[in-house]
Design a protein around this motif. Structure first.
Motif, PDB file in Angstrom:
ATOM      1  N   ILE A  90       0.852  -1.208   0.000  1.00  0.00           N
ATOM      2  CA  ILE A  90       0.000   0.000   0.000  1.00  0.00           C
ATOM      3  C   ILE A  90       0.885   1.255   0.000  1.00  0.00           C
ATOM      4  O   ILE A  90       0.629   2.202  -0.739  1.00  0.00           O
ATOM      5  N   LEU A  91       1.964   1.215   0.809  1.00  0.00           N
ATOM      6  CA  LEU A  91       2.876   2.364   0.865  1.00  0.00           C
ATOM      7  C   LEU A  91       3.437   2.631  -0.527  1.00  0.00           C
ATOM      8  O   LEU A  91       3.533   3.771  -0.979  1.00  0.00           O
ATOM      9  N   GLU A  92       3.775   1.555  -1.213  1.00  0.00           N
ATOM     10  CA  GLU A  92       4.322   1.668  -2.570  1.00  0.00           C
ATOM     11  C   GLU A  92       3.337   2.409  -3.481  1.00  0.00           C
ATOM     12  O   GLU A  92       3.721   3.232  -4.293  1.00  0.00           O
TER      13      GLU A  92
ATOM     14  N   GLN B 230       9.139   3.256  -5.316  1.00  0.00           N
ATOM     15  CA  GLN B 230       9.421   2.093  -4.478  1.00  0.00           C
ATOM     16  C   GLN B 230       9.900   2.535  -3.099  1.00  0.00           C
ATOM     17  O   GLN B 230      10.873   3.283  -2.987  1.00  0.00           O
ATOM     18  N   PRO B 231       9.242   2.062  -2.039  1.00  0.00           N
ATOM     19  CA  PRO B 231       9.758   2.357  -0.711  1.00  0.00           C
ATOM     20  C   PRO B 231      11.022   1.525  -0.461  1.00  0.00           C
ATOM     21  O   PRO B 231      11.354   0.662  -1.266  1.00  0.00           O
ATOM     22  N   VAL B 232      11.684   1.784   0.656  1.00  0.00           N
ATOM     23  CA  VAL B 232      12.882   0.993   0.975  1.00  0.00           C
ATOM     24  C   VAL B 232      12.440  -0.456   1.193  1.00  0.00           C
ATOM     25  O   VAL B 232      11.469  -0.718   1.911  1.00  0.00           O
ATOM     26  N   SER B 233      13.140  -1.373   0.547  1.00  0.00           N
ATOM     27  CA  SER B 233      12.747  -2.779   0.686  1.00  0.00           C
ATOM     28  C   SER B 233      13.581  -3.453   1.778  1.00  0.00           C
ATOM     29  O   SER B 233      14.666  -2.981   2.121  1.00  0.00           O
TER      30      SER B 233
ATOM     31  N   GLY C  18      13.853   0.087  17.458  1.00  0.00           N
ATOM     32  CA  GLY C  18      14.239   1.236  16.624  1.00  0.00           C
ATOM     33  C   GLY C  18      13.455   2.440  17.073  1.00  0.00           C
ATOM     34  O   GLY C  18      12.379   2.305  17.674  1.00  0.00           O
ATOM     35  N   PRO C  19      13.997   3.635  16.814  1.00  0.00           N
ATOM     36  CA  PRO C  19      13.313   4.849  17.276  1.00  0.00           C
ATOM     37  C   PRO C  19      11.945   5.051  16.625  1.00  0.00           C
ATOM     38  O   PRO C  19      11.612   4.364  15.662  1.00  0.00           O
ATOM     39  N   ASN C  20      11.223   6.026  17.158  1.00  0.00           N
ATOM     40  CA  ASN C  20       9.932   6.373  16.543  1.00  0.00           C
ATOM     41  C   ASN C  20      10.172   6.779  15.097  1.00  0.00           C
ATOM     42  O   ASN C  20      11.205   7.368  14.785  1.00  0.00           O
ATOM     43  N   MET C  21       9.216   6.448  14.278  1.00  0.00           N
ATOM     44  CA  MET C  21       9.238   6.834  12.858  1.00  0.00           C
ATOM     45  C   MET C  21      10.308   6.111  12.042  1.00  0.00           C
ATOM     46  O   MET C  21      10.590   6.486  10.917  1.00  0.00           O
ATOM     47  N   SER C  22      10.908   5.083  12.615  1.00  0.00           N
ATOM     48  CA  SER C  22      11.990   4.431  11.864  1.00  0.00           C
ATOM     49  C   SER C  22      11.459   3.369  10.909  1.00  0.00           C
ATOM     50  O   SER C  22      12.217   2.787  10.145  1.00  0.00           O
ATOM     51  N   GLY C  23      10.164   3.070  10.964  1.00  0.00           N
ATOM     52  CA  GLY C  23       9.573   2.144   9.989  1.00  0.00           C
ATOM     53  C   GLY C  23       9.219   0.778  10.530  1.00  0.00           C
ATOM     54  O   GLY C  23       8.961  -0.151   9.757  1.00  0.00           O
ATOM     55  N   LYS C  24       9.135   0.644  11.860  1.00  0.00           N
ATOM     56  CA  LYS C  24       8.848  -0.680  12.448  1.00  0.00           C
ATOM     57  C   LYS C  24       7.442  -1.162  12.056  1.00  0.00           C
ATOM     58  O   LYS C  24       7.276  -2.272  11.552  1.00  0.00           O
ATOM     59  N   SER C  25       6.449  -0.307  12.322  1.00  0.00           N
ATOM     60  CA  SER C  25       5.057  -0.730  12.058  1.00  0.00           C
ATOM     61  C   SER C  25       4.873  -1.044  10.578  1.00  0.00           C
ATOM     62  O   SER C  25       4.212  -2.024  10.219  1.00  0.00           O
ATOM     63  N   THR C  26       5.467  -0.207   9.741  1.00  0.00           N
ATOM     64  CA  THR C  26       5.313  -0.417   8.299  1.00  0.00           C
ATOM     65  C   THR C  26       5.878  -1.785   7.922  1.00  0.00           C
ATOM     66  O   THR C  26       5.263  -2.541   7.153  1.00  0.00           O
ATOM     67  N   TYR C  27       7.044  -2.117   8.495  1.00  0.00           N
ATOM     68  CA  TYR C  27       7.669  -3.396   8.173  1.00  0.00           C
ATOM     69  C   TYR C  27       6.786  -4.574   8.631  1.00  0.00           C
ATOM     70  O   TYR C  27       6.568  -5.531   7.897  1.00  0.00           O
TER      71      TYR C  27
ATOM     72  N   ASP D 138       2.794  -4.970  17.797  1.00  0.00           N
ATOM     73  CA  ASP D 138       3.484  -3.683  17.699  1.00  0.00           C
ATOM     74  C   ASP D 138       3.247  -2.880  18.971  1.00  0.00           C
ATOM     75  O   ASP D 138       2.119  -2.514  19.284  1.00  0.00           O
ATOM     76  N   GLU D 139       4.310  -2.627  19.684  1.00  0.00           N
ATOM     77  CA  GLU D 139       4.265  -1.760  20.864  1.00  0.00           C
ATOM     78  C   GLU D 139       3.232  -2.174  21.890  1.00  0.00           C
ATOM     79  O   GLU D 139       2.414  -1.375  22.322  1.00  0.00           O
ATOM     80  N   LEU D 140       3.274  -3.432  22.256  1.00  0.00           N
ATOM     81  CA  LEU D 140       2.386  -3.902  23.321  1.00  0.00           C
ATOM     82  C   LEU D 140       2.797  -3.235  24.638  1.00  0.00           C
ATOM     83  O   LEU D 140       3.977  -3.035  24.880  1.00  0.00           O
TER      84      LEU D 140
ATOM     85  N   THR E  51       8.984  -3.319  19.547  1.00  0.00           N
ATOM     86  CA  THR E  51       8.830  -2.732  20.878  1.00  0.00           C
ATOM     87  C   THR E  51       9.807  -1.585  21.100  1.00  0.00           C
ATOM     88  O   THR E  51      10.868  -1.521  20.468  1.00  0.00           O
ATOM     89  N   HIS E  52       9.434  -0.702  22.036  1.00  0.00           N
ATOM     90  CA  HIS E  52      10.371   0.333  22.481  1.00  0.00           C
ATOM     91  C   HIS E  52      11.058  -0.114  23.768  1.00  0.00           C
ATOM     92  O   HIS E  52      11.961   0.559  24.241  1.00  0.00           O
ATOM     93  N   PHE E  53      10.594  -1.224  24.356  1.00  0.00           N
ATOM     94  CA  PHE E  53      11.216  -1.707  25.598  1.00  0.00           C
ATOM     95  C   PHE E  53      12.469  -2.495  25.236  1.00  0.00           C
ATOM     96  O   PHE E  53      12.409  -3.692  24.924  1.00  0.00           O
TER      97      PHE E  53
ATOM     98  N   THR F 235      16.693   5.398   7.684  1.00  0.00           N
ATOM     99  CA  THR F 235      17.075   4.621   6.489  1.00  0.00           C
ATOM    100  C   THR F 235      16.002   3.599   6.128  1.00  0.00           C
ATOM    101  O   THR F 235      15.968   3.085   5.030  1.00  0.00           O
ATOM    102  N   PHE F 236      15.153   3.268   7.094  1.00  0.00           N
ATOM    103  CA  PHE F 236      14.104   2.224   6.962  1.00  0.00           C
ATOM    104  C   PHE F 236      14.702   0.862   6.629  1.00  0.00           C
ATOM    105  O   PHE F 236      14.034   0.008   6.056  1.00  0.00           O
ATOM    106  N   LEU F 237      15.973   0.687   6.992  1.00  0.00           N
ATOM    107  CA  LEU F 237      16.630  -0.596   6.714  1.00  0.00           C
ATOM    108  C   LEU F 237      16.684  -1.442   7.974  1.00  0.00           C
ATOM    109  O   LEU F 237      17.042  -0.948   9.050  1.00  0.00           O
TER     110      LEU F 237
END
Ligand code: ATP
Length: 838
Positions: free
Chosen positions: A552-554, A560-563, A579-588, A658-660, A691-693, A729-731
């Motif tokens: 969907i992001l694509e 092409q988003p970062v693969s 990974g920090p906020n906004m680094s792409g965890k949920s998207t992945y 994600d982030e329980l 997680t952020h923990f 980097t979303f890597l």
């Protein structure tokens, strides 16, 4: 009919269970006297019936997504509580679908099924809401489907014996094996009885004997995706904008027919489990992609089909009353059927089926003119209907048609005369509401005395046109309508005889509908591959995706988003992502789940290579929003979803968390995450846990099947001030994130005063030290128990992992012993394990 309403409080109809009204006693006769029930505002209002109940005469693509399913739900009583029977019928598709299954206390399966069906109306026994106090199932359904009309029906109509009788009587012979399947499934039969009885009443028509497709759907053939997960993953609805096409359905939907669109939707929500069937679909897509001519030829052919399901639906219904409208729509349906059958040859259906379709077409053509066809435009269609039946079948019909032609010619003559009389450039027009009327362009017209002549009546002005009529023209319209009524009536008698013979072969029309919708879906999936680079997935015991992308992001970003690569296997089935906020965890996380769903529905996936283990259930716990509808706090929503997961998860599930624990304090959050992880670690399900923990990354040292991964970010300093900037980097990389206090760093970038940031930093450092202490130095007994638990879990996993050869097993067990001794030594326990030689 009257017996259906033989006591006062028979049907209560209300929306969302909040208001209620009941039909007055013995009012049945007045309802039965209404020819087209859905068009009777009084009754529709009394029953709270949705306008979509109104039978549509012409199928339309736009109406395909509107709710049109009516569902009856009943639950077993006493010892059978939790056993659910359901029956659904789509007003646009004559298929009675029966379901019976055992559900847990959360009734997740019923709610999920109802979400997939998108009901227009739900029927339940009145006993489910007796004395104003509903059963748990009743309350859940009315809470979850507040905008759906809800109708309580007397329990006695949920009668399994009647249900079986109905099915024996209505089921098309081709599908009659279903009777064997359901004859001992009392609850779905009971639901079917109430549903069909209600349908008869509300539609004022019955299904023709042996005409209905009846099927039983257990839950074992498709993967289960609960409704919260479907919402989290934005499978068919976008969470921010319900009209947006930024959903998986939006990405894959290039269907041309309403049936194809419905099929795609239901396959996204219920992907397949059977690898052979999935591979057949993938083979077809591959063939379509390799043969451009075939692809475009079929796409073009499919585009001309109407909604066959809806057509079938009206063909198999026998109205209890005969009116001109019913007569007219039956003739339309026969013309549509002819149009549909003429479209079959290019589809390359098997010779045997083609023979059957030819046979029906021949039957139709023996009664209907060869050149009668389905056309756009109301006047065109009216003419087609008028001359549909061949001449010399009924001589009175031929006479009536001659009279009609003369009247139409007279109308044209009359309009010409009027034009000449006033010297005005007028022309004859037609629409369904007005019949024939006159139109005149405003531009360049000089009106006598500056105004329209007085005999032009019912004048309307639209854009550049005047529309009006005259008294003579209105009289001629009346004569025209009368002639048409006669024509339709006589044609209807002929058409009904024809349909009686066609009913014998109705099953091959069901097959056609099935084939067209399936082909349309596969063409749509192939189409999606031509828009973006997708690859054919394989099915193994491992989830391995090379350079996977979020579908969907694509589509949203248009590039092409970062693969990223993914690897989950039985030996390494639990991935912790930091990974920090906004680094792409949920998207992945969502990307992995979406690719899994695409693969299991038989679609190619956005990656360079992809292999999947078939998942029987897909669970997600994503998002931290409060659920206002059910009045739950963030934390309660989290806990409900986790509890549902824990009660239903299996070894072959795919779990995305994600982030329980974000909805509660940090200590409690870590505690909950830790114990949920330990529960899941004892399973062979594939889990992705973001997680952020960071404390949870410790699990990797305790469990061999845990792997830490993190989203990489880089830092740069910009400008004279040297302000730090984070580059995402979303890597995805191995190991846990080195980033610390990224929440505070993000806060620093905002306008928060520095004193607040400094204090926050100091408190955060103290709290995290305390947490580490709590986490690592509990009392010796707890630590000893934890060491034993770790040993037991790892032994259990070793036992399950039968693929290890004896040497590797010995080395692995030695490692286990060493770790266990080390844990015991930390707490000063004597090491009492026997040596390997002993
Ligand atoms: N692979 C990717 N390629 C390009 N852009 C991406 C990618 N992944 C994420 N993004 C962009 O980054 C934004 C943030 O991603 P996401 O919400 O997944 O981060 P997150 O780590 O889960 O954040 P948080 O921890 O705050 O929830 C997304 O809205 C998206 O636009």
């Amino acid at each position: 009919m009257a017996s259906f309403f033989d006591s006062g409080q028979v049907i209560h109809s209300f929306r969302g269970g909040r208001t209620s009204s009941s039909i007055p006693p013995s009012s049945g006769s007045s309802f039965c006297g209404t020819p087209r029930l859905g068009r009777t505002p009084g009754l529709a209002g009394t029953l709270g019936i949705h306008p979509a109940w109104t039978p549509q005469t012409e199928p339309s693509v736009t109406s395909a997504t509107a709710a049109s399913v009516i569902v009856a739900v009943v639950e077993g009583r006493g010892l059978a509580r939790g056993e659910i029977g359901m029956a659904s019928i789509n007003l646009k598709c004559p298929e009675l679908v029966l379901y019976q299954f055992a559900d847990t206390g959360t009734y997740a399966k019923v709610i999920t099924k109802l979400h997939i069906l998108v009901p227009l109306e739900i029927l339940m026994p009145d006993t489910a809401s007796e004395k104003g106090k509903g059963t748990k199932l009743y309350n859940l359904i009315t809470e979850n489907f507040q905008s759906v009309a809800f109708t309580a029906i007397q329990r006695k109509y949920f009668n399994e014996r009647k249900g079986l009788e109905y099915i024996q009587q209505l089921c098309a012979p081709e599908y009659s094996t279903v009777i064997m399947e359901v004859q001992a499934k009392y609850y779905c039969l009971a639901a079917a009885a109430a549903l069909l009885k209600y349908f008869e009443f509300i539609q004022n028509s019955i299904y023709a004997p042996k005409s209905l497709k009846v099927s039983f759907k257990g839950s074992e053939h498709t993967a289960m995706i609960d409704s919260a997960s479907a919402t989290n993953l934005e499978l068919v609805v976008n969470n921010r904008d319900h009209r947006s096409e930024h959903t998986l359905l939006g990405v894959l939907n290039y269907t041309k027919t309403p049936g194809g669109g419905r099929r795609l939707r239901s396959n996204i929500l219920e992907p397949l489990l059977d690898v052979d069937t999935i591979n057949i679909r993938l083979d077809t897509i591959q063939e379509l992609l390799q043969d451009e001519e075939l692809f475009f030829g079929l796409k073009n052919a499919i585009g001309h089909f109407l909604d066959i399901d809806q057509l079938l639906s009206v063909l198999v219904q026998i109205p209890k009353q005969e009116t001109v409208q019913i007569a007219e729509s039956k003739i339309t349906h026969v013309i549509q059927l002819k149009h549909t059958l003429e479209l079959v040859p290019p589809l390359r259906v098997s010779a045997r089926c083609l023979q059957q379709f030819d046979m029906i077409l021949e039957q139709i053509k023996s009664v209907i003119n060869d050149d009668t066809s389905y056309m756009k435009g109301s006047l065109n269609m009216r003419t087609q209907k008028c001359y549909a039946v061949r001449p010399n079948i009924n001589e009175f019909l031929d006479i009536a048609r001659r009279a009609y032609t003369e009247i139409v010619d007279d109308i044209a003559g009359l309009v010409d005369q009027v034009g000449e009389k006033y010297g005005l450039p007028i022309r004859t027009s037609f629409n369904t509401a007005r019949g024939f009327f006159i139109q005149m362009k405003l531009e360049g017209v000089v009106l006598p005395h500056g105004e329209l002549p007085a005999d032009f009546i019912k004048v309307t002005k639209q854009k550049n046109n005047y529309s009006f009529t005259t008294t003579d023209l209105m009289k001629m319209n009346d004569r025209c309508d009368e002639a048409l009524r006669e024509i339709f009536h006589m044609s209807y008698v002929v058409v009904c005889q024809l349909l009686n013979t066609v009913h014998e072969h109705i099953h091959c029309l069901y097959k056609l509908s099935d084939a067209v919708s399936m082909l349309d879906m596969l063409l749509s999936l192939a189409n999606a591959c031509t828009i973006s680079d997708y690859v054919r997935p394989e099915f193994t015991d491992t989830l391995a995706i090379k350079q996977g992308r979020h579908p969907i992001l694509e589509r949203i970003v248009g590039q092409q988003p970062v693969s990223n690569n993914s690897y989950i296997s039985e030996g390494s089935n639990f991935v912790i992502i930091t990974g920090p906020n906004m680094s792409g965890k949920s998207t992945y996380l969502k990307q992995v789940a979406l690719c899994q769903i695409m693969a299991q529905m038989g679609s190619f996936v956005p990656a360079e290579y992809a292999s999947f283990r078939i998942a029987d259930q897909i669970f997600t716990r994503i998002g931290v929003d409060d659920d206002f509808e059910t009045n739950s706090s963030t934390f309660m929503v989290e806990m409900k979803e986790v509890s549902y997961l824990i009660h239903n998860v299996s070894d072959r599930s795919l779990i995305i968390i994600d982030e329980l624990g974000r909805g509660t304090s940090a200590e409690e959050g870590v505690g909950i995450c830790h114990s949920v992880c330990e529960f899941l670690l004892s399973l062979r399900a594939f889990t992705l846990f973001a997680t952020h923990f960071l404390e949870l990354c410790e699990l990797e040292t305790l469990y061999p099947n845990v792997e830490n991964q993190h989203m990489e970010v880089q830092h740069t300093r910009t400008g004279d001030t040297g302000t730090e900037r984070v580059i995402y980097t979303f890597l995805l990389s191995r190991g846990s994130s080195e980033e610390r206090n990224y929440g505070l760093r993000a806060a620093e970038m905002t306008a928060l005063p520095s004193t607040i940031i400094q204090e926050a930093k100091a408190i955060s450092s103290k709290v995290s030290q305390q947490l580490l202490v709590c986490f690592s130095s509990s009392d010796p007994e707890t630590q000893r128990q934890r060491a034993v638990y770790h040993l037991a879990t790892r032994l259990l996993q070793t036992a399950r992992n039968s693929r290890l050869d004896p040497d590797s097993l010995r080395i692995y067990l030695k490692g286990l012993k060493r770790d266990y001794e080390a844990e015991l030594q930390v707490i000063g326990e004597p090491v009492s394990m026997e040596t390997e030689e002993d």
